[in-house]
Design a protein around this motif. Structure first.
Motif, PDB file in Angstrom:
ATOM      1  N   GLU A  96      20.112  85.622 -65.101  1.00  0.00           N
ATOM      2  CA  GLU A  96      19.084  85.452 -66.210  1.00  0.00           C
ATOM      3  C   GLU A  96      18.172  85.889 -65.591  1.00  0.00           C
ATOM      4  O   GLU A  96      17.625  85.567 -64.509  1.00  0.00           O
ATOM      5  N   ARG A  97      17.580  86.348 -67.010  1.00  0.00           N
ATOM      6  CA  ARG A  97      15.402  87.028 -66.480  1.00  0.00           C
ATOM      7  C   ARG A  97      14.824  86.067 -67.718  1.00  0.00           C
ATOM      8  O   ARG A  97      14.953  85.668 -68.738  1.00  0.00           O
ATOM      9  N   ASP A  98      13.772  85.632 -66.648  1.00  0.00           N
ATOM     10  CA  ASP A  98      13.145  84.797 -67.543  1.00  0.00           C
ATOM     11  C   ASP A  98      11.568  85.842 -67.255  1.00  0.00           C
ATOM     12  O   ASP A  98      10.632  85.291 -66.196  1.00  0.00           O
ATOM     13  N   GLY A  99      10.808  86.955 -67.469  1.00  0.00           N
ATOM     14  CA  GLY A  99      10.177  87.147 -67.392  1.00  0.00           C
ATOM     15  C   GLY A  99      10.464  88.019 -66.079  1.00  0.00           C
ATOM     16  O   GLY A  99      11.348  88.756 -66.569  1.00  0.00           O
ATOM     17  N   LYS A 100       9.572  87.880 -65.485  1.00  0.00           N
ATOM     18  CA  LYS A 100       9.652  88.464 -63.915  1.00  0.00           C
ATOM     19  C   LYS A 100      10.153  88.283 -62.939  1.00  0.00           C
ATOM     20  O   LYS A 100      10.600  88.247 -62.611  1.00  0.00           O
ATOM     21  N   ASP A 101      10.984  86.958 -63.613  1.00  0.00           N
ATOM     22  CA  ASP A 101      11.596  86.224 -62.300  1.00  0.00           C
ATOM     23  C   ASP A 101      13.425  86.177 -63.109  1.00  0.00           C
ATOM     24  O   ASP A 101      13.541  86.413 -64.521  1.00  0.00           O
ATOM     25  N   VAL A 102      13.624  86.485 -61.861  1.00  0.00           N
ATOM     26  CA  VAL A 102      15.213  86.952 -61.703  1.00  0.00           C
ATOM     27  C   VAL A 102      16.629  85.707 -61.467  1.00  0.00           C
ATOM     28  O   VAL A 102      16.010  85.506 -60.149  1.00  0.00           O
ATOM     29  N   HIS A 103      16.879  84.928 -62.115  1.00  0.00           N
ATOM     30  CA  HIS A 103      17.935  83.585 -61.159  1.00  0.00           C
ATOM     31  C   HIS A 103      18.959  84.042 -61.256  1.00  0.00           C
ATOM     32  O   HIS A 103      19.465  84.447 -61.883  1.00  0.00           O
ATOM     33  N   ILE A 104      19.812  83.928 -60.411  1.00  0.00           N
ATOM     34  CA  ILE A 104      20.681  84.363 -59.782  1.00  0.00           C
ATOM     35  C   ILE A 104      21.794  83.166 -59.677  1.00  0.00           C
ATOM     36  O   ILE A 104      21.763  82.949 -57.921  1.00  0.00           O
ATOM     37  N   TYR A 105      22.649  82.969 -60.012  1.00  0.00           N
ATOM     38  CA  TYR A 105      23.793  81.878 -60.120  1.00  0.00           C
ATOM     39  C   TYR A 105      25.024  82.339 -59.249  1.00  0.00           C
ATOM     40  O   TYR A 105      26.034  82.204 -59.591  1.00  0.00           O
ATOM     41  N   MET A 106      24.484  81.486 -57.788  1.00  0.00           N
ATOM     42  CA  MET A 106      26.371  82.066 -57.038  1.00  0.00           C
ATOM     43  C   MET A 106      26.735  81.266 -56.473  1.00  0.00           C
ATOM     44  O   MET A 106      26.148  80.503 -55.876  1.00  0.00           O
ATOM     45  N   SER A 107      27.808  81.327 -56.385  1.00  0.00           N
ATOM     46  CA  SER A 107      28.671  81.372 -55.315  1.00  0.00           C
ATOM     47  C   SER A 107      29.645  81.962 -54.741  1.00  0.00           C
ATOM     48  O   SER A 107      29.571  82.982 -54.136  1.00  0.00           O
ATOM     49  N   THR A 108      29.829  81.119 -53.809  1.00  0.00           N
ATOM     50  CA  THR A 108      30.486  81.640 -52.448  1.00  0.00           C
ATOM     51  C   THR A 108      31.840  79.971 -52.038  1.00  0.00           C
ATOM     52  O   THR A 108      31.736  79.704 -52.148  1.00  0.00           O
ATOM     53  N   ILE A 109      32.488  81.560 -51.840  1.00  0.00           N
ATOM     54  CA  ILE A 109      33.821  80.941 -50.896  1.00  0.00           C
ATOM     55  C   ILE A 109      34.674  82.161 -50.026  1.00  0.00           C
ATOM     56  O   ILE A 109      34.502  82.852 -50.535  1.00  0.00           O
ATOM     57  N   ARG A 110      35.410  81.477 -48.790  1.00  0.00           N
ATOM     58  CA  ARG A 110      35.719  82.202 -47.992  1.00  0.00           C
ATOM     59  C   ARG A 110      36.713  83.301 -49.051  1.00  0.00           C
ATOM     60  O   ARG A 110      37.409  83.334 -49.219  1.00  0.00           O
ATOM     61  N   SER A 111      36.528  84.882 -48.879  1.00  0.00           N
ATOM     62  CA  SER A 111      35.453  85.489 -47.910  1.00  0.00           C
ATOM     63  C   SER A 111      34.310  86.239 -48.879  1.00  0.00           C
ATOM     64  O   SER A 111      34.354  87.615 -48.647  1.00  0.00           O
TER      65      SER A 111
END
Lengths: 653, 206
Positions: free
Chosen positions: A539-554
């Motif tokens: 998501e972009r909020d002006g110059k801020d970009v938020h990456i909602y990321m998940s990790t699982i093997r691998s």
């Protein structure tokens, strides 16, 4: 003489080798000291576990290290007051607020004295408290997650040294100032120290359920240096004892000018009396500015709040609350035996150890046995409170702990040894050299009503030839002694990390069953955490970009991201979806001006990445998480600042 | 004969079968309990973690309760058999049915049990051999055939780094006890039809 002793040592160890060689072939294994092998006593076979936890302060590393006894193996370094790139502590957005102070963000401190929480004077294993010496702070560490949960700054204090010791039901964690300073701080000539500088002794309450800390009151004492402290216990519960030096109130060349008085003091504070005084409206609220930082395990985030007021108490306003016990030669250690009867002052420039009696102290107060006063605080007559003197034969006593069987063990810095002596008879029972210049020692539970008198760890200040040389700078050395017999036996020698000033230990069984294996993903309330890869997004909020990321093997979800532009502030919010013990994932992006983050199962952590050049830049998992760890990587495309590229993200397309 | 079928009630709250997977890096093994109404992890997150490991070798995720008809049918079948068994027992107690019905129930239960095992084994064959052609790791046996991962129906096998042990669980043991009791009831009934009435009463009770 020294060389001769050394030769004898070699001869003896040679004989020990011979004898142990014989024993392996022979049948009698229990005929005398030579047959009991030190190696056997410290050997914890592969796959076996240690009997005790030991928490050694890291001194100028700002961290706390966790060891096993008797093996001396290090299990973990817990970051507390210092940034720790290994885990991202103090670098991640979630943990930065923990290091906030009234002086702004501080990436370091000098961590001195760990103390494990107690109930009824016995270790209960809920939390461990430690002090930051340089920018006065007290931290609370959870003993289920082994992570720092809370840090509170201590105003009006400077050199937070006679800290962080707790009362016997963890009612308070106590923080005394080493440096006296103007209270409140103001612009004044240093030479006007005497009579004008003050020493604040701070009582911080600990909320019993969650451990949250709150400054209840500060006792504003005369401008001495408050060195170490310990709580009364058992019969002396309700009192707290602080050693002092520089009762001369010198502000320059203290090594000479603070060593002139034949006796300094141990200050005895009846905190229950002051608590009552404060509850009845006593004390003065004064303006202050200090940070209170709390980490929330459910949001995985810390918040920092600035507090603006503190309650101060003038000790002369509370009759019967504070007395001074004359104690020879700039006492360092101020230790209370398991019964609470004896208060032991280790005059660090002396050969002898001074033992005060709590009963004598009460009688002297009752009988008005005073020897003048200092700034309105009564000084008790030395001879009236003294219980005994240990004629040690050593030089430079520092710190004493107890085995619970009527014995005390004191370190001697100058003569490099540990001396065992008997409470009551004040007779020396045994002495063993340390290598070299021992500071403090630790017996698990040795600062409680119930010590576990099996092992003693001596923490030394000088290493020299104990290990293979590593250039001018070496880690400090520690020695483990078996103290289960009449005589102490040196059984192991191991390097430590930073400079351990003090340590606390407890039986493994106290903590082992409560040690957390994972954080539950379904209890993760991080505002940028995601519970399913389906929620992964950018998501972009002006110059801020938020990456909602998940990790699982691998793999990362997403692992291909486009639409980021030069000049953006990119927040990688990484949630580890593993729910399996000991499967963290790490995250690092090329050119990030910060550390990696190491994300535990069920946890969310965030780092900021600020791209400065167009291009396609990789990120990857820094923790060898699986056979496909090396494949756990992704790309982020950075376009020019004026590009029209829309945000997009994907995995597995 | 009344008591025996009631032992099958255990299947509603105890697992029928248990499969444990231990490996060097899993000193506390992962495990699954197979109940008549679904597969559950021995520890809370075991199913998720087994699925996580299995995806490397291309195995599908373990079936949810709604993914297999068996998990809705089995509870009904077991319930029916319990009701039938108790009814047969009650009627036997009042001498309206002979011991042959006891043995008949036992045989029917045995046939259903064998069919259940057969079905279970078929599922395991499918689950362990019907692999994703794009699996991360495609391994071969020494003879060059693709390696498959069917868990054993009974006993222990070594599968890659895992020791897999499959054994009946307490629910199955209760079922075996119950079925043995009905068999005993049948036997006592048969005996009593030739000897004494004492034995007959105990047969009906059992």
């Amino acid at each position: 003489m020294k060389r001769f002793a050394f030769k004898i040592g070699i001869l003896l160890s040679g004989m020990a080798l011979l004898f142990s060689g014989c024993n392996q072939g022979g049948k009698s294994a229990n005929n005398g000291a030579l047959s009991s092998s030190a190696a056997e006593k410290v050997y914890v076979a592969p796959g076996e576990q240690d009997a005790y936890y030991a928490f050694l302060s890291g001194g100028y590393s700002g961290n706390l290290t966790v060891y096993g006894l008797p093996s001396g193996r290090m299990f973990k370094e817990i970051p507390v007051f210092s940034q720790f790139p290994t885990s991202g502590y103090g670098y991640s957005e979630e943990t930065k607020p923990l290091l906030n102070t009234s002086h702004g963000f501080i990436p370091w401190d000098d961590l001195h004295h760990p103390d494990i929480s107690q109930t009824n004077g016995e270790l209960d294993g809920r939390w461990i408290f430690v002090n930051g010496n340089n920018t006065p702070r007290i931290a609370r560490i959870s003993l289920s997650t082994f992570e720092t949960e809370e840090i509170i700054e201590v105003p009006n204090s400077a050199g937070n040294h006679s800290s962080s010791f707790i009362t016997e039901n963890t009612e308070y964690v106590v923080a005394g100032t080493r440096f006296s300073v103007p209270v409140p701080q103001r612009d004044m000539p240093i030479k006007e120290y005497k009579g004008n500088f003050k020493g604040a002794l701070t009582f911080i309450s600990v909320e019993p359920e969650h451990g949250h800390m709150e400054i209840e009151f500060q006792v504003i004492m005369p401008g001495f240096n408050y060195d170490l402290s310990h709580p009364g216990r058992g019969k002396s519960h309700g009192w707290f004892f602080f050693s002092t030096y520089n009762t001369e109130e010198a502000s320059s060349l203290l090594e000479v000018n603070a060593s002139q008085n034949d006796k300094d003091f141990i200050a005895a504070i009846n905190w229950q009396k002051i608590e009552e005084y404060v509850k009845n409206g006593g004390g003065t609220r004064v303006p202050a500015n200090y940070a209170h930082n709390v980490y929330d395990e459910s949001t995985h985030m810390a918040t920092s709040t600035m507090k603006k007021e503190v309650l101060t108490v003038d000790p002369t306003e509370v009759p019967g609350a504070v007395y001074l016990l004359p104690t020879p030669k700039s006492p360092h250690g101020c230790d209370v035996d398991p019964s609470g009867q004896y208060i032991i002052g280790s005059g660090k420039l002396s050969a002898d150890i001074t033992v005060h009696s709590f009963d004598n102290m009460l009688a002297a107060i009752e009988g008005g046995q005073f020897d003048g006063e200092a700034y309105g605080i009564p000084i008790l007559k030395f001879e009236e409170v003294l219980a005994g003197t240990v004629k040690s034969g050593g030089l430079g006593p520092l710190h004493t702990e107890f085995d619970g069987n009527g014995n005390a063990y004191t370190t001697f810095f100058i003569s490099s040894e540990v001396v065992k002596w008997q409470l009551g008879s004040w007779e020396v029972v045994d002495r063993k050299p340390t290598f070299y210049s021992v500071g403090h020692l630790m017996i698990p539970g040795g600062n409680s009503r119930k010590p576990f008198g099996k092992y003693l760890v001596a923490m030394n200040k000088i290493t020299k030839d104990r290990y293979l040389p590593t250039g001018p700078e070496m880690e400090h050395s520690a020695q483990i002694y078996d103290i289960s017999g009449e005589k102490m036996e040196l059984i192991y020698d191991f390097p430590t990390h930073g400079e351990p000033h003090y340590a606390a230990g407890c039986p493994a069984d106290l903590l082992k069953p409560n040690s957390k294996k994972i954080y539950r993903l379904d209890e993760n309330n991080h505002p940028y955490g995601i519970k399913s890869p389906a929620d992964a997004r950018v998501e972009r909020d002006g110059k801020d970009v938020h990456i909602y990321m998940s990790t699982i093997r691998s793999h990362f979800t997403p692992d291909n991201i486009e639409g980021v532009k030069v000049g953006d502030r990119v927040y990688f919010h990484v949630t580890n979806h593993e729910q399996d013990f000991d499967v963290p994932h790490g995250f690092a992006a090329i050119g990030a001006n910060t550390s990696e983050i190491l994300v535990m199962p069920g946890q969310t952590k965030t780092i900021i990445w600020e791209p400065k050049q167009v291009g396609v830049w990789p990120f990857y998992c820094t923790d060898f998480c699986s056979a496909l760890h090396q494949e756990m990587q992704g790309y982020i495309r950075v376009s020019a600042a004026n590009s029209n590229m829309e945000l997009s993200w994907s995995v597995g397309d | 004969m009344i008591l025996g079928p009631l032992f099958l009630l255990g299947l509603y709250f105890l697992p029928l079968w248990n499969i444990m997977l231990g490996a060097p890096q899993y000193p506390e093994p992962l495990g699954m309990n197979i109940h008549i109404n679904g597969i559950r992890g021995v520890s809370e997150f075991d199913i998720q973690n087994i699925d996580g490991l299995n995806h490397y070798i291309g195995m599908r995720t373990l079936p949810k309760d709604e993914d297999m008809w068996e998990f809705s049918a089995f509870p009904l079948i077991v319930g029916g058999m319990i009701a039938l068994g108790v009814l047969v027992g009650l009627l036997g107690y009042s001498n309206k049915l002979t011991y042959k019905w006891f043995i008949g129930w036992f045989l029917l239960m045995s046939v259903l049990g064998v069919l259940g095992m057969y079905d279970f084994n078929n599922w395991m064959v499918d689950y362990g051999t019907n692999l994703d052609p794009n699996a991360i790791m495609k391994l071969e046996n020494p003879d060059g055939t693709p390696m498959t991962y069917k868990p054993p129906l009974f006993g222990h096998v070594k599968m890659l780094n895992f020791d897999v042990t499959s054994l009946p669980a307490p629910g199955a043991w209760m079922m075996f006890v119950g079925m043995s009791l009905t068999l005993a009831a049948g036997y006592l009934g048969w005996k009593s039809s030739r000897i004494t009435p004492d034995v007959e009463i105990s047969a009906r009770l059992v």
